[in-house]
Write a protein that holds these residues in place. Structure first.
Motif, PDB file in Angstrom:
ATOM      1  N   CYS A 189      25.627  35.518  41.618  1.00 50.81           N
ATOM      2  CA  CYS A 189      26.425  35.315  40.414  1.00 50.81           C
ATOM      3  C   CYS A 189      27.344  34.121  40.650  1.00 50.81           C
ATOM      4  O   CYS A 189      28.238  34.195  41.505  1.00 50.81           O
ATOM      5  N   ALA A 240      26.668  32.597  35.625  1.00 49.21           N
ATOM      6  CA  ALA A 240      27.153  33.710  34.811  1.00 49.21           C
ATOM      7  C   ALA A 240      28.137  33.289  33.725  1.00 49.21           C
ATOM      8  O   ALA A 240      28.392  34.066  32.802  1.00 49.21           O
ATOM      9  N   LEU A 280      32.863  35.637  32.260  1.00 52.11           N
ATOM     10  CA  LEU A 280      31.433  35.790  32.486  1.00 52.11           C
ATOM     11  C   LEU A 280      30.754  36.381  31.256  1.00 52.11           C
ATOM     12  O   LEU A 280      31.331  37.222  30.557  1.00 52.11           O
ATOM     13  N   ARG A 281      29.532  35.948  31.012  1.00 51.29           N
ATOM     14  CA  ARG A 281      28.725  36.568  29.964  1.00 51.29           C
ATOM     15  C   ARG A 281      28.411  38.012  30.371  1.00 51.29           C
ATOM     16  O   ARG A 281      28.189  38.297  31.554  1.00 51.29           O
ATOM     17  N   PRO A 282      28.349  38.926  29.411  1.00 44.99           N
ATOM     18  CA  PRO A 282      28.189  40.346  29.752  1.00 44.99           C
ATOM     19  C   PRO A 282      26.822  40.733  30.299  1.00 44.99           C
ATOM     20  O   PRO A 282      26.669  41.799  30.888  1.00 44.99           O
ATOM     21  N   ALA A 335      26.561  41.961  34.039  1.00 44.57           N
ATOM     22  CA  ALA A 335      27.052  43.316  34.298  1.00 44.57           C
ATOM     23  C   ALA A 335      26.053  44.361  33.840  1.00 44.57           C
ATOM     24  O   ALA A 335      25.841  45.382  34.521  1.00 44.57           O
ATOM     25  N   ASN A 350      31.844  44.110  34.654  1.00 47.98           N
ATOM     26  CA  ASN A 350      32.094  42.694  34.407  1.00 47.98           C
ATOM     27  C   ASN A 350      33.451  42.267  34.958  1.00 47.98           C
ATOM     28  O   ASN A 350      33.587  41.175  35.521  1.00 47.98           O
ATOM     29  N   ASP A 351      34.447  43.150  34.827  1.00 44.30           N
ATOM     30  CA  ASP A 351      35.776  42.837  35.378  1.00 44.30           C
ATOM     31  C   ASP A 351      35.715  42.679  36.898  1.00 44.30           C
ATOM     32  O   ASP A 351      36.314  41.760  37.465  1.00 44.30           O
ATOM     33  N   THR A 402      33.942  39.436  37.756  1.00 45.49           N
ATOM     34  CA  THR A 402      34.798  38.302  37.445  1.00 45.49           C
ATOM     35  C   THR A 402      35.828  38.073  38.546  1.00 45.49           C
ATOM     36  O   THR A 402      36.053  36.935  38.981  1.00 45.49           O
TER      37      THR A 402
END
Length: 258
Positions: free
Chosen positions: A47, A125, A139-141, A144, A194-195, A198
């Motif tokens: 990523c 990402a 980041l694009r979801p 995740a 995603n968090d 990131t």
């Protein structure tokens, strides 16, 4: 759904991109401690941020340098793949960015690729060109959602930068973050995953930024040497002066690297 990847073509294209980076950069460097240890028999999702047009070239150089035994893949804008269909033979697959069909194709193809326990999926990402200094990182979801569905995978953050130091050509810099076990995200919502991704990528980017600001080559492994000096008559004159003075000629502007 898995691209019909040609290993000989990947090796050839990796060599082509390595030569291109030698011509365009002072050096290609990987921040210490260097290459991450990847457990065998588990697929890998890399990523990374997306600062430059050079990113795909950098990725194939990294992949063919250290991970030749792992088939590598990555998404690309479907329009570009239609324009350059040979890119499918080096592991790229097309998606329509910003569409539901594109998100579906990304997940479907990503899941098919990661069924291979040796596969590596390299994903920019952020989804579009973004300066590495922009904070917060977004980041694009899709990444995740993919991680959520492949608990057997290992996720590796990767930061890229292309700063100028002391020479007329820039440096190509990379730093891998600590690998993450996708299984620790089991049961979490995609937004929460995603968090976590990131934060991991942003920390890796911050560490690479500190390396870049230091301008200290000792903080890096040098993967490729590029062009040094101005060239032409000026360097010929400098070489002659060094010969007359009885000292070694160094084409670079800065001090010679060990």
């Amino acid at each position: 759904m898995v691209p019909r990847r040609s290993t000989p073509l990947v090796r050839f294209f990796g060599g082509v991109m390595a030569r291109a980076m030698r011509r365009s950069f002072h050096a290609v460097r990987l921040a210490r401690p260097g290459w991450p240890e990847l457990p065998p028999g588990r697929p890998v999702i890399v990523c990374l941020n997306h600062p430059s047009w050079w990113d795909p070239a950098f990725l194939i150089v990294l992949a063919t340098t250290q991970y030749a035994g792992r088939p590598g893949y990555g998404p690309i804008d479907a329009a570009m793949l239609r324009r350059y269909p040979f890119l499918g033979r080096i592991g790229l697959f097309g998606i329509e960015p910003g569409t539901v069909s594109g998100a579906t194709a990304f997940l479907r193809t990503g899941l098919a690729i990661l069924r291979d326990p040796d596969a590596m999926l390299w994903i920019t990402a952020e989804g579009s060109f973004t300066d590495p200094r922009v904070r917060p990182v977004r980041l694009r979801p899709g990444v995740a959602h993919l991680v959520r569905r492949v608990p057997e995978a290992v996720v590796v953050p990767l930061a890229l930068e292309y700063p100028f130091w002391d020479e007329r050509t820039p440096e190509a810099l990379a730093r891998f973050g600590a690998p993450l076990d996708a299984a620790v995200f089991t049961g979490l919502e995609a937004a929460t995953i995603n968090d976590h991704l990131t934060i991991a990528l942003q920390d890796t980017m911050d560490a690479l930024a500190a390396d870049a600001v230091s301008r200290d080559p000792a903080r890096f492994l040098r993967l490729l040497d590029g062009r040094v000096g101005v060239g032409g008559l000026y360097d010929l004159w400098r070489r002659g002066r060094a010969w007359l003075a009885g000292r070694p000629f160094h084409a670079g502007h800065g001090a010679p690297e060990p």
